[in-house]
Enzyme design. Structure first.
Site, PDB file in Angstrom:
ATOM      1  N   GLU A  82      34.779  28.888  35.246  1.00  0.00           N
ATOM      2  CA  GLU A  82      35.699  30.025  35.851  1.00  0.00           C
ATOM      3  C   GLU A  82      35.703  29.870  37.621  1.00  0.00           C
ATOM      4  OE1 GLU A  82      33.255  34.143  35.943  1.00  0.00           O
ATOM      5  OE2 GLU A  82      32.073  33.017  34.443  1.00  0.00           O
ATOM      6  N   CYS A 114      31.934  33.413  31.079  1.00  0.00           N
ATOM      7  CA  CYS A 114      30.840  32.627  30.768  1.00  0.00           C
ATOM      8  C   CYS A 114      30.766  31.971  29.336  1.00  0.00           C
ATOM      9  CB  CYS A 114      29.405  33.379  30.979  1.00  0.00           C
ATOM     10  SG  CYS A 114      29.230  33.954  32.905  1.00  0.00           S
ATOM     11  N   HIS A 236      22.743  33.508  26.506  1.00  0.00           N
ATOM     12  CA  HIS A 236      23.705  33.320  28.029  1.00  0.00           C
ATOM     13  C   HIS A 236      22.759  34.089  29.058  1.00  0.00           C
ATOM     14  CE1 HIS A 236      26.097  33.908  31.346  1.00  0.00           C
ATOM     15  NE2 HIS A 236      26.223  35.252  31.259  1.00  0.00           N
TER      16      HIS A 236
END
Length: 396
Positions: A82, A114, A236
């Site tokens: 990103e 993400c 994550h």
């Protein structure tokens, strides 16, 4: 149909040569250091000099794991980010050239906050399944920026993770079963006109936890998963405490033995994140690297549950199985050396580096940084084009 196991054959991460200490940053921001080091769980923030962007970091992460033989067999380079540098041209194309990969390859860039490296891995798995003997390179590379003296500043970071997906993998095989979940929300976003991300912090934490619990429950329902059968959970990690928050309800409903095992492995999985910060698409896989390098009790046959999350939002839960001999193919010493060789910046130096800009008017800038010792760097910007090359070291 190929019946061989498909998975992560090689894995490596890269972070630039600079960092700022969270205690120093807290003092500069007139904040209690415990808020950063204990409340958020961050110790150091990886900083990229102007000569490192998402493309160069991704190439540096992949360089040590792509042999000449691999380069001939790679049919696809998937670049998940990103922090892209061009709205049209994929960063994968530049990485493809830098690594000398087979010219008859597909190169694409993927975006979903993400999460997109996980989508890339699943796409790679499908491709290798249909094309036995071929390989796919998947890279997650990002620079997390929220701006100086902002609430999100402490969670910034920079880095990349590269993974080679192949049959008969030497580290992890990827289970076929997976659960994905999507909901259109604004917990975190970055409009195309903004260099810095925007976040609704409280809502973002709530959404993350909700997504984890939702996909895990659905996975258990579809595939009769007993979470106690998992050796560890990897998450994550927008900051090192987030995954632990998401596990809270789960840990109340497992045995003390399982709880202790999950928490022990969780602490092993966040070591690199605590020392680098958020690297967006690479974050989950930085955690996997950390677990592999720092969990001596891992054994072949152990199964790792993985939660991938990308704001906006998409989540996915899937399983990885450690294969025989995995520990012989890790780059633990190299990772330790990479982190140990970084240079500490003062807060004033960090702010100076953070504020450096590339030209946007088409003018030429030849770039160098006294801070950068990576083999691949951004060396020039000319006519709105970014050019990368090997600096100080040959490709060989």
């Amino acid at each position: 149909m190929n019946t061989k196991k498909i998975g992560i054959d090689k894995i490596n991460f890269f972070t630039p040569t600079l960092y700022v200490d969270m205690i120093d940053l807290a003092h500069a921001r007139d904040t209690d250091p415990n808020k950063y080091t204990i409340g958020i769980g961050q110790e150091k923030m990886g900083i990229n000099p102007i000569t490192q962007d998402a493309v160069s970091m991704g190439a540096n992460a992949a360089l040590p794991i792509i042999s000449k033989e691999d380069a001939l067999l790679i049919d696809m380079v998937i670049f998940a980010t990103e922090s892209g540098t061009d709205y049209s041209k994929s960063g994968a194309v530049s990485i493809h050239k830098l690594l000398g990969i087979n010219p008859f390859a597909r190169c694409i860039e993927m975006k979903q906050a993400c999460y997109s490296a996980t989508a890339g891995i699943m796409m790679a798995k499908d491709y290798v399944t249909l094309h036995p003997g071929r390989k796919v390179l998947v890279i997650g590379s990002d620079i997390a920026r929220y701006g100086l003296n902002t609430p999100g500043e402490v969670t910034q970071g920079a880095g990349a993770v590269a993974m080679l997906i192949a049959e008969d993998p030497r580290i992890f095989s990827i289970r076929d079963e997976t659960v994905m979940y999507t909901s259109d929300i604004f917990d975190f976003w970055r409009p195309t006109y903004s260099e810095n991300a925007m976040v609704d912090g409280k809502f973002s934490n709530e959404a993350y936890i909700n997504f984890f619990e939702t996909v895990l429950k659905e996975y258990q329902s579809r595939y009769s998963l007993d979470v106690a059968s998992l050796e560890a959970l990897c998450f994550h990690l927008p900051y090192s405490k987030m995954g632990k928050k998401a596990m809270a309800n789960l840990l109340e409903n497992v045995s003390e033995t399982t709880k202790e095992r999950f928490l022990t492995h969780y602490e092993e999985s966040i070591i690199y994140t605590k020392n680098i910060g958020n690297i967006y698409t690479g974050s989950l896989y930085l955690g996997l690297n950390s677990l592999l390098d720092n969990a001596p009790s891992l054994k072949a046959g152990h199964t790792i549950g993985c939660f991938s999350y990308g704001s906006g939002a998409v989540g996915e839960f899937f399983l990885l199985d450690l294969v025989d001999g995995f520990d012989e193919h890790l780059l633990t010493a190299e990772h330790t050396g990479l982190l140990a060789a970084r240079q500490l910046l003062t807060v004033a130096e960090y702010e100076e580096v953070f504020s450096e800009k590339l030209p946007t008017d088409g003018s030429t800038a030849s770039l160098s940084s006294r801070f950068d010792h990576a083999p691949i760097q951004l060396v020039e910007v000319t006519n709105h084009q970014r050019h990368y090359d090997f600096v100080g070291e040959s490709k060989e």
